[in-house]
Design a protein around this motif. Sequence first.
Motif, PDB file in Angstrom:
ATOM      1  N   LEU A   1      -4.793  11.879   0.112  1.00 52.99           N
ATOM      2  CA  LEU A   1      -3.387  11.477   0.237  1.00 52.99           C
ATOM      3  C   LEU A   1      -2.748  11.935   1.554  1.00 52.99           C
ATOM      4  CD1 LEU A   1      -2.051  11.960  -3.402  1.00 52.99           C
ATOM      5  CD2 LEU A   1      -2.999   9.922  -2.311  1.00 52.99           C
ATOM      6  N   SER A   2      -3.545  12.562   2.436  1.00 56.49           N
ATOM      7  CA  SER A   2      -2.986  12.970   3.725  1.00 56.49           C
ATOM      8  C   SER A   2      -2.617  11.736   4.535  1.00 56.49           C
ATOM      9  CB  SER A   2      -4.006  13.801   4.495  1.00 56.49           C
ATOM     10  OG  SER A   2      -5.020  12.963   5.019  1.00 56.49           O
ATOM     11  N   GLY A   3      -1.702  11.920   5.476  1.00 55.85           N
ATOM     12  CA  GLY A   3      -1.245  10.807   6.286  1.00 55.85           C
ATOM     13  C   GLY A   3      -2.374  10.075   6.987  1.00 55.85           C
TER      14      GLY A   3
ATOM     15  N   MET B   1      -5.634   9.981   6.189  1.00 55.58           N
ATOM     16  CA  MET B   1      -6.516   9.289   5.246  1.00 55.58           C
ATOM     17  C   MET B   1      -5.867   8.008   4.736  1.00 55.58           C
ATOM     18  SD  MET B   1      -9.503  10.382   4.912  1.00 55.58           S
ATOM     19  CE  MET B   1      -9.949   9.538   3.400  1.00 55.58           C
ATOM     20  N   LEU B   2      -4.564   8.065   4.470  1.00 54.55           N
ATOM     21  CA  LEU B   2      -3.863   6.870   4.011  1.00 54.55           C
ATOM     22  C   LEU B   2      -3.960   5.770   5.061  1.00 54.55           C
ATOM     23  CD1 LEU B   2      -0.642   8.330   2.305  1.00 54.55           C
ATOM     24  CD2 LEU B   2      -2.634   7.290   1.198  1.00 54.55           C
ATOM     25  N   GLU B   3      -3.689   6.133   6.310  1.00 53.72           N
ATOM     26  CA  GLU B   3      -3.758   5.137   7.377  1.00 53.72           C
ATOM     27  C   GLU B   3      -5.171   4.596   7.528  1.00 53.72           C
ATOM     28  OE1 GLU B   3      -0.700   3.477   8.311  1.00 53.72           O
ATOM     29  OE2 GLU B   3      -2.223   3.097   9.844  1.00 53.72           O
ATOM     30  N   ALA B   4      -6.155   5.480   7.419  1.00 55.78           N
ATOM     31  CA  ALA B   4      -7.549   5.042   7.543  1.00 55.78           C
ATOM     32  C   ALA B   4      -7.881   4.022   6.448  1.00 55.78           C
ATOM     33  CB  ALA B   4      -8.491   6.242   7.456  1.00 55.78           C
ATOM     34  N   ARG B   5      -7.446   4.338   5.252  1.00 55.57           N
ATOM     35  CA  ARG B   5      -7.726   3.415   4.135  1.00 55.57           C
ATOM     36  C   ARG B   5      -7.034   2.076   4.374  1.00 55.57           C
ATOM     37  NH1 ARG B   5     -11.344   1.492   0.860  1.00 55.57           N
ATOM     38  NH2 ARG B   5     -10.404   0.222  -0.748  1.00 55.57           N
TER      39      ARG B   5
ATOM     40  N   PHE C   1       0.830  -1.212   0.000  1.00 53.24           N
ATOM     41  CA  PHE C   1       0.000   0.000   0.000  1.00 53.24           C
ATOM     42  C   PHE C   1       0.863   1.259   0.000  1.00 53.24           C
ATOM     43  CE2 PHE C   1      -2.455   3.346   2.144  1.00 53.24           C
ATOM     44  CZ  PHE C   1      -3.625   3.317   1.404  1.00 53.24           C
ATOM     45  N   TYR C   2       1.859   1.301   0.876  1.00 53.64           N
ATOM     46  CA  TYR C   2       2.681   2.509   0.946  1.00 53.64           C
ATOM     47  C   TYR C   2       3.640   2.627  -0.232  1.00 53.64           C
ATOM     48  CZ  TYR C   2       0.749   4.384   5.179  1.00 53.64           C
ATOM     49  OH  TYR C   2      -0.108   4.942   6.083  1.00 53.64           O
ATOM     50  N   PHE C   3       3.987   1.487  -0.812  1.00 52.80           N
ATOM     51  CA  PHE C   3       4.766   1.563  -2.055  1.00 52.80           C
ATOM     52  C   PHE C   3       3.961   2.313  -3.125  1.00 52.80           C
ATOM     53  CE2 PHE C   3       5.449  -0.074  -6.329  1.00 52.80           C
ATOM     54  CZ  PHE C   3       6.780   0.257  -6.517  1.00 52.80           C
ATOM     55  N   LEU C   4       2.685   1.955  -3.261  1.00 51.68           N
ATOM     56  CA  LEU C   4       1.826   2.607  -4.249  1.00 51.68           C
ATOM     57  C   LEU C   4       1.645   4.090  -3.919  1.00 51.68           C
ATOM     58  CD1 LEU C   4      -0.962  -0.091  -4.781  1.00 51.68           C
ATOM     59  CD2 LEU C   4       1.095   0.311  -6.151  1.00 51.68           C
ATOM     60  N   ALA C   5       1.482   4.361  -2.607  1.00 54.47           N
ATOM     61  CA  ALA C   5       1.294   5.756  -2.188  1.00 54.47           C
ATOM     62  C   ALA C   5       2.487   6.617  -2.589  1.00 54.47           C
ATOM     63  CB  ALA C   5       1.080   5.819  -0.680  1.00 54.47           C
TER      64      ALA C   5
END
Lengths: 222, 222
Positions: free
Chosen positions: A194-196, A198-202, A106-110
């Motif tokens: 893309l905020s930190g 929101m990313l974690e929530a997703r 997930f974070y690679f894609l981000a």
Amino acid sequence: MEGNARKVPLNRNRREQRSEESRARILAAATTIFAEKGPDGARVDEIAKASGINKRMIYAYFGNKEELYAEVLRSNYNKIYALSTKAVDLKRTPKENVTRAVRAYFYFLAENEAFVRLSSWEALNGGRFSRKVLPSFVDLLVLAFDDIVKDGIQRKFIRPNIDIRQVLFSIQALCLTYFNRRELMQPLWQEDLLSGEMLEARLQHILDLITDGIFYHGEAVE
Amino acid sequence: MEGNARKVPLNRNRREQRSEESRARILAAATTIFAEKGPDGARVDEIAKASGINKRMIYAYFGNKEELYAEVLRSNYNKIYALSTKAVDLKRTPKENVTRAVRAYFYFLAENEAFVRLSSWEALNGGRFSRKVLPSFVDLLVLAFDDIVKDGIQRKFIRPNIDIRQVLFSIQALCLTYFNRRELMQPLWQEDLLSGEMLEARLQHILDLITDGIFYHGEAVE
DNA sequence: CTTTAAAGTAACTAATTAGTTACTTTACTC
DNA sequence: GAGTAAAGTAACTAATTAGTTACTTTAAAG
């Protein structure tokens, strides 16, 4: 020949260095522009201008537009090669392993929007170019995951009737689509997707879905 | 004027009929070709040839390439409008409602590859055209689903801490990506991913994931 | 049967763009 | 510092393609 010290420049050939740098700059600009506009929309002149290097040199270094595109794909797929080998499972619990693998993906894609977009253009083009470029990179992803899941099934953490390929497809879907369709879905949210936070929530939502979907509920059975 | 029977043709204006038919044929060909090649890759001449109608008439009926593309999008988004209004929830259990909605969406995508591809091109183009064309069609999807989920939460079938938008995103992801990335993932399978059995298998996997992910395990609480 | 307006055609135009060519600059080798 | 080979430039070419124009065919209406 190599023995002659006078013939070997002290700091490696400035011209060679410059040309390598130029090649790299072309590739970087091409990545950005191919990712943005796709193989059809991208313009060679635009890449030349963005890299600050003459169009002539693009043809000198890469042959033609298509080969340049292939090279862009290759360098980007390499990144996920690297990821899948790194994220190898240690002797943690299967759930931890899955969580770690999904988080890494997930974070690679981000962090690699170019990768997301390039692979999306490829998907729409039926993998025309990918097939030439990558020696079946999907297989690698599966192999890395296969071990985790088989281990999980043996240790009775993961349901044995699970189809690994379906799970892989789902993980890919849940992660990729977030970045893929971000702009179409943005209207639903106030926040920047893309905020930190929101990313974690997703990611948390995805993990809930995946683990609750493939793990027995409650403790390990037997 | 209308009272004069002699002036009104018995069978509605053959010329008008012909032109409506031509318009429809152009739109059908354009849908196929825009879906296949995307807005950049599609060629007006190709659409003219495929529809069997002269390029001149494309410009007469639709103005220009971009407007034709917009019209293609509009007619395709209309299909999902129709779907979302039809799939309205009756007084079934929330789980049944979710299952029915997901199944309807999944098979809609299976039967409308053009829709899948068009919306994917749009996603990559940042929804440039979609924004002009559709009065926020995502909202409709949410509304239809919102009712089901709120009902489910009230009746204590669905976890109250669930974020409906995340679930919607996930359903979209799980369904769309199957068709979207079919060609890239095909190497993993022997079977045709579009066969009846494979489709059902995928849908079942998605339903397992979704329902196990958003429902309490065991019976309804309280 | 003649007029007329819209449907339809084919050949053209202007702009864009992938790829090339003839030339200039740079820096390594002797 | 003279010769040279590669890096780099700018201006060109050929092909493609969105959009147009001048013309022909069809069928509705008096």
